[in-house]
Design a protein around this motif. Structure first.
Motif, short mmCIF file in Angstrom:
data_model
loop_
_atom_site.label_atom_id
_atom_site.label_comp_id
_atom_site.label_asym_id
_atom_site.label_seq_id
_atom_site.Cartn_x
_atom_site.Cartn_y
_atom_site.Cartn_z
N LEU A 115 0.82 -1.22 0.00
CA LEU A 115 0.00 0.00 0.00
C LEU A 115 0.85 1.27 0.00
O LEU A 115 0.33 2.37 0.17
N GLY A 116 2.17 1.09 -0.13
CA GLY A 116 3.04 2.27 -0.19
C GLY A 116 3.46 2.78 1.17
O GLY A 116 4.07 3.83 1.29
N LEU A 117 3.13 2.02 2.20
CA LEU A 117 3.58 2.41 3.55
C LEU A 117 4.87 1.65 3.86
O LEU A 117 5.37 0.90 3.03
N GLY A 118 5.38 1.87 5.05
CA GLY A 118 6.58 1.14 5.47
C GLY A 118 6.55 1.01 6.97
O GLY A 118 5.73 1.66 7.65
N GLY A 119 7.44 0.18 7.48
CA GLY A 119 7.43 0.00 8.94
C GLY A 119 8.70 -0.62 9.45
O GLY A 119 9.65 -0.85 8.68
N CYS A 120 8.68 -0.88 10.73
CA CYS A 120 9.83 -1.52 11.36
C CYS A 120 9.33 -2.42 12.49
O CYS A 120 8.45 -2.02 13.26
N ILE A 121 9.88 -3.63 12.53
CA ILE A 121 9.58 -4.53 13.65
C ILE A 121 10.44 -4.07 14.83
O ILE A 121 11.65 -3.91 14.69
N ILE A 122 9.82 -3.87 15.97
CA ILE A 122 10.58 -3.49 17.16
C ILE A 122 10.42 -4.59 18.21
O ILE A 122 9.31 -4.86 18.68
N GLY A 123 11.57 -5.21 18.52
CA GLY A 123 11.56 -6.23 19.57
C GLY A 123 12.16 -5.70 20.86
O GLY A 123 11.98 -6.28 21.93
N SER A 124 12.88 -4.60 20.72
CA SER A 124 13.51 -4.00 21.88
C SER A 124 12.52 -2.99 22.49
O SER A 124 12.43 -1.84 22.05
N ILE A 125 11.80 -3.47 23.48
CA ILE A 125 10.65 -2.72 24.01
C ILE A 125 10.76 -2.66 25.53
O ILE A 125 11.13 -3.65 26.16
N GLN A 126 10.45 -1.50 26.08
CA GLN A 126 10.32 -1.45 27.55
C GLN A 126 8.91 -1.96 27.86
O GLN A 126 7.93 -1.20 27.87
N ARG A 127 8.85 -3.26 28.07
CA ARG A 127 7.54 -3.93 28.08
C ARG A 127 6.64 -3.49 29.24
O ARG A 127 5.44 -3.30 29.06
N GLU A 128 7.22 -3.33 30.40
CA GLU A 128 6.35 -2.96 31.54
C GLU A 128 5.82 -1.54 31.39
O GLU A 128 4.68 -1.24 31.75
N LYS A 129 6.67 -0.68 30.82
CA LYS A 129 6.24 0.70 30.58
C LYS A 129 5.11 0.73 29.54
O LYS A 129 4.09 1.41 29.71
N LEU A 130 5.28 -0.07 28.48
CA LEU A 130 4.27 -0.11 27.42
C LEU A 130 2.96 -0.71 27.96
O LEU A 130 1.86 -0.26 27.63
#
Ligand code: FMN
Length: 191
Positions: A115-130
């Motif tokens: 669809l002409g968009l783009g993205g990034c997989i993020i595995g490095s996450i502050q999980r408790e904060k999120l």
């Protein structure tokens, strides 16, 4: 052509933050993941979709960007993702999510690329904060964050030399991604 789509589907880390991504479009992308393969057909992945500017502001600081680019802390304001899809594993359905979230992420990103968009997989996450930011219930494990938007950078593939797979940026801020050659990754052809 699937090869064209895969080559175009790079990890983008700078976006036109002002260009909104419709929530229905995010839902269409999750529908691609829903129809993808799932270990034991458990389908234990759940999703949170976000295109709210307010919430994006709170999600962004829980993500870490481009570990190899030591002098770049991540996208500046104005170049941050316009949307996020958070991939969760539902422990009430399964204790093991196999590689379902990787498959789901790829389906979503290929759909976004088409669809002409783009993205990034993020595995490095502050999980408790999120978890706090999005009030995510304990039954859900935070597996991946997908950052999405209209890409604002050029990414090119290179052949990895001497096993050096660290991506880098040149003076024009073009992002270079070394890929190991086929001869290195196919260890045996049995015919
Ligand atoms: C499981 C997984 C986790 C990733 N986590 C991050 C991350 O936390 N931050 C980031 O900037 N990129 C992350 N990436 C993106 C990779 O760095 C990227 O795929 C790699 O540099 C190759 O670039 P390409 O996707 O354009 O081929 C992740 C990718 C995968 C598959």
């Amino acid at each position: 052509m699937i090869k064209e789509l895969i080559l175009k589907n790079r990890s983008y880390r700078r976006f036109h933050e002002d260009e909104p991504v419709d929530i229905d479009l995010l839902q269409e992308l999750v529908d691609l993941a829903r129809n993808s393969a799932s270990g034991g057909n458990k389908q234990s992945l759940k999703y949170i979709l976000c295109n709210s500017r307010e919430m994006n502001k709170q999600i962004f600081p829980t993500t870490a960007w481009a570990g190899y680019l030591k002098d770049w802390p991540g996208p500046d304001e104005g170049e941050r993702p316009a949307a996020y899809i958070i991939i969760l594993g539902d422990h009430e359905i399964s204790k093991n999510f196999y590689c379902d979230h990787g498959i789901a992420a790829q389906s979503i990103l290929l759909g976004a690329t088409e669809l002409g968009l783009g993205g990034c997989i993020i595995g490095s996450i502050q999980r408790e904060k999120l978890r706090e930011v999005l009030s995510i219930e304990e039954q859900f494990e935070i597996l991946l964050v997908l950052a999405l938007g209209q890409p604002k950078e050029k990414v090119v593939l290179e052949e990895a030399k001497d096993g050096d797979i660290r991506y880098w940026r040149d003076d024009d801020r073009i992002h270079h991604v070394p890929k190991r050659p086929l001869e290195e990754i196919i260890i045996r052809k049995v015919e």
